[in-house]
Design a protein around this motif. Structure first.
Motif, PDB file in Angstrom:
ATOM      1  N   ALA A   1      37.069  50.176  50.439  1.00 37.00           N
ATOM      2  CA  ALA A   1      35.870  49.482  50.904  1.00 37.00           C
ATOM      3  C   ALA A   1      34.770  49.661  49.866  1.00 37.00           C
ATOM      4  O   ALA A   1      34.611  50.737  49.288  1.00 37.00           O
ATOM      5  N   GLY A   2      34.016  48.586  49.613  1.00 33.37           N
ATOM      6  CA  GLY A   2      32.962  48.640  48.609  1.00 33.37           C
ATOM      7  C   GLY A   2      33.425  48.258  47.225  1.00 33.37           C
ATOM      8  O   GLY A   2      32.609  48.120  46.312  1.00 33.37           O
ATOM      9  N   ALA A   3      34.728  48.059  47.032  1.00 31.95           N
ATOM     10  CA  ALA A   3      35.261  47.583  45.746  1.00 31.95           C
ATOM     11  C   ALA A   3      35.335  46.064  45.784  1.00 31.95           C
ATOM     12  O   ALA A   3      35.340  45.449  46.852  1.00 31.95           O
ATOM     13  N   GLU A   4      35.421  45.449  44.598  1.00 30.84           N
ATOM     14  CA  GLU A   4      35.405  43.987  44.530  1.00 30.84           C
ATOM     15  C   GLU A   4      36.415  43.493  43.503  1.00 30.84           C
ATOM     16  O   GLU A   4      36.429  43.947  42.357  1.00 30.84           O
ATOM     17  N   LEU A   5      37.249  42.545  43.932  1.00 30.45           N
ATOM     18  CA  LEU A   5      38.207  41.881  43.044  1.00 30.45           C
ATOM     19  C   LEU A   5      37.775  40.432  42.869  1.00 30.45           C
ATOM     20  O   LEU A   5      37.510  39.738  43.853  1.00 30.45           O
ATOM     21  N   ILE A   6      37.717  39.983  41.614  1.00 34.61           N
ATOM     22  CA  ILE A   6      37.321  38.609  41.315  1.00 34.61           C
ATOM     23  C   ILE A   6      38.332  38.035  40.323  1.00 34.61           C
ATOM     24  O   ILE A   6      38.676  38.688  39.328  1.00 34.61           O
ATOM     25  N   ALA A   7      38.798  36.828  40.581  1.00 36.38           N
ATOM     26  CA  ALA A   7      39.729  36.169  39.657  1.00 36.38           C
ATOM     27  C   ALA A   7      39.457  34.679  39.656  1.00 36.38           C
ATOM     28  O   ALA A   7      39.132  34.092  40.689  1.00 36.38           O
ATOM     29  N   ASP A   8      39.598  34.054  38.493  1.00 35.53           N
ATOM     30  CA  ASP A   8      39.502  32.600  38.424  1.00 35.53           C
ATOM     31  C   ASP A   8      40.748  31.946  39.014  1.00 35.53           C
ATOM     32  O   ASP A   8      40.712  30.775  39.388  1.00 35.53           O
ATOM     33  N   GLY A   9      41.844  32.708  39.071  1.00 38.83           N
ATOM     34  CA  GLY A   9      43.083  32.216  39.661  1.00 38.83           C
ATOM     35  C   GLY A   9      43.361  32.877  40.998  1.00 38.83           C
ATOM     36  O   GLY A   9      42.452  33.132  41.790  1.00 38.83           O
ATOM     37  N   ASN A  10      44.641  33.199  41.241  1.00 41.61           N
ATOM     38  CA  ASN A  10      45.050  33.845  42.490  1.00 41.61           C
ATOM     39  C   ASN A  10      44.796  35.346  42.440  1.00 41.61           C
ATOM     40  O   ASN A  10      44.656  35.929  41.363  1.00 41.61           O
ATOM     41  N   ILE A  11      44.785  35.962  43.622  1.00 41.28           N
ATOM     42  CA  ILE A  11      44.688  37.420  43.723  1.00 41.28           C
ATOM     43  C   ILE A  11      45.860  37.915  44.561  1.00 41.28           C
ATOM     44  O   ILE A  11      46.121  37.396  45.651  1.00 41.28           O
ATOM     45  N   HIS A  12      46.579  38.924  44.043  1.00 46.02           N
ATOM     46  CA  HIS A  12      47.680  39.561  44.745  1.00 46.02           C
ATOM     47  C   HIS A  12      47.333  41.038  44.934  1.00 46.02           C
ATOM     48  O   HIS A  12      47.009  41.718  43.959  1.00 46.02           O
ATOM     49  N   ILE A  13      47.417  41.528  46.164  1.00 45.27           N
ATOM     50  CA  ILE A  13      47.153  42.948  46.423  1.00 45.27           C
ATOM     51  C   ILE A  13      48.359  43.539  47.139  1.00 45.27           C
ATOM     52  O   ILE A  13      48.639  43.182  48.295  1.00 45.27           O
ATOM     53  N   TYR A  14      49.086  44.434  46.458  1.00 47.35           N
ATOM     54  CA  TYR A  14      50.248  45.098  47.035  1.00 47.35           C
ATOM     55  C   TYR A  14      49.832  46.498  47.467  1.00 47.35           C
ATOM     56  O   TYR A  14      50.254  47.505  46.895  1.00 47.35           O
TER      57      TYR A  14
END
Length: 236
Positions: free
Chosen positions: A158-171
């Motif tokens: 929590a409080g972290a941020e993922l940014i991508a111009d394409g897709n995002i995958h979180i395993y």
């Protein structure tokens, strides 16, 4: 070490765009208060671009700017301005006017085919690799994958941020914020094995945690836009 005290370099940043559809300061004030109340941690002191394409020179720009600043948003530029009077007011306020898109090249008369040189050999398009992160993403960290997908094989706090111009995958467990299609790609998607995000966004359309259907809490999910509307479905 460089001998010059400064360097000017190009870069890219992901910014939210606030579209103003009304020039009434009180209506704008209330709308901003309502929107920021939904995600105060995400929007507090957030840098934004204002799109004023729906406004004209009758708008009281000084008052509007004051209200937006009071809300806690930080205006870094103005886009979509076509009204000359409004442009003057914005310029006097010391804010940059941003242009969007590229201008069309002028039409030219086709050349005589006999003067056309033979086509050059095709050049292979470089493969855009995904950005891969194998370590946990801690609170306060921001990871950006420009012009490609982002793959995270661990947990996102929590409080972290993922940014991508394409897709995002979180395993792993996704408890932070995920913004796919950050440059405007409406076909981008988010794939997650344990969805518990604070915020998810695709192409600028977003849900806060309480808008994500409860049946997908901590479940494997796939998020995408369908006819411009954010939707979620089981990943498996």
């Amino acid at each position: 070490m460089s001998n010059t005290p400064i360097e000017l370099k190009g870069s890219s940043f992901t910014l939210s765009v606030v579209h103003l559809h009304d020039a009434n300061p009180e209506i704008i004030r209330q709308a901003l208060e309502d929107k920021i109340a939904q995600a105060p941690a995400f929007l507090k002191n957030a840098p934004v671009v204002l799109n004023v394409s729906q406004l004209n020179g009758n708008a009281n720009w000084a008052q509007l700017h004051h209200i937006i600043a009071q809300s806690g948003l930080r205006v870094v530029g103005i886009s979509g301005c076509k009204d000359e009077r409004l442009k003057s007011d914005i310029a006097r306020a010391g804010l940059p006017l941003l242009s969007e898109g590229k201008e069309k090249a002028p039409r030219t008369t086709p050349a005589d085919p006999s003067d056309t040189p033979p086509p050059a050999a095709p050049v292979a398009t470089p493969v855009t690799k995904s950005r891969l992160i194998d370590t946990p993403i801690r609170s306060g960290q921001r990871i950006y994958a420009p012009h490609c997908d982002l793959i995270v094989t661990s947990h996102v706090s929590a409080g972290a941020e993922l940014i991508a111009d394409g897709n995002i995958h979180i395993y792993g467990h996704m408890r932070g914020r995920a913004l796919a299609g950050a440059s405007g790609d409406k076909d981008a998607q988010i794939f997650c094995t344990h969805l518990a995000a604070e915020l998810v966004s695709i192409g600028g359309e977003y849900w806060l945690s309480d808008q994500i259907p409860a049946e997908f809490n901590d479940k494997a999910a796939r998020l995408k836009l369908v006819d411009g509307v954010l939707t979620v479905e089981p990943l498996y």
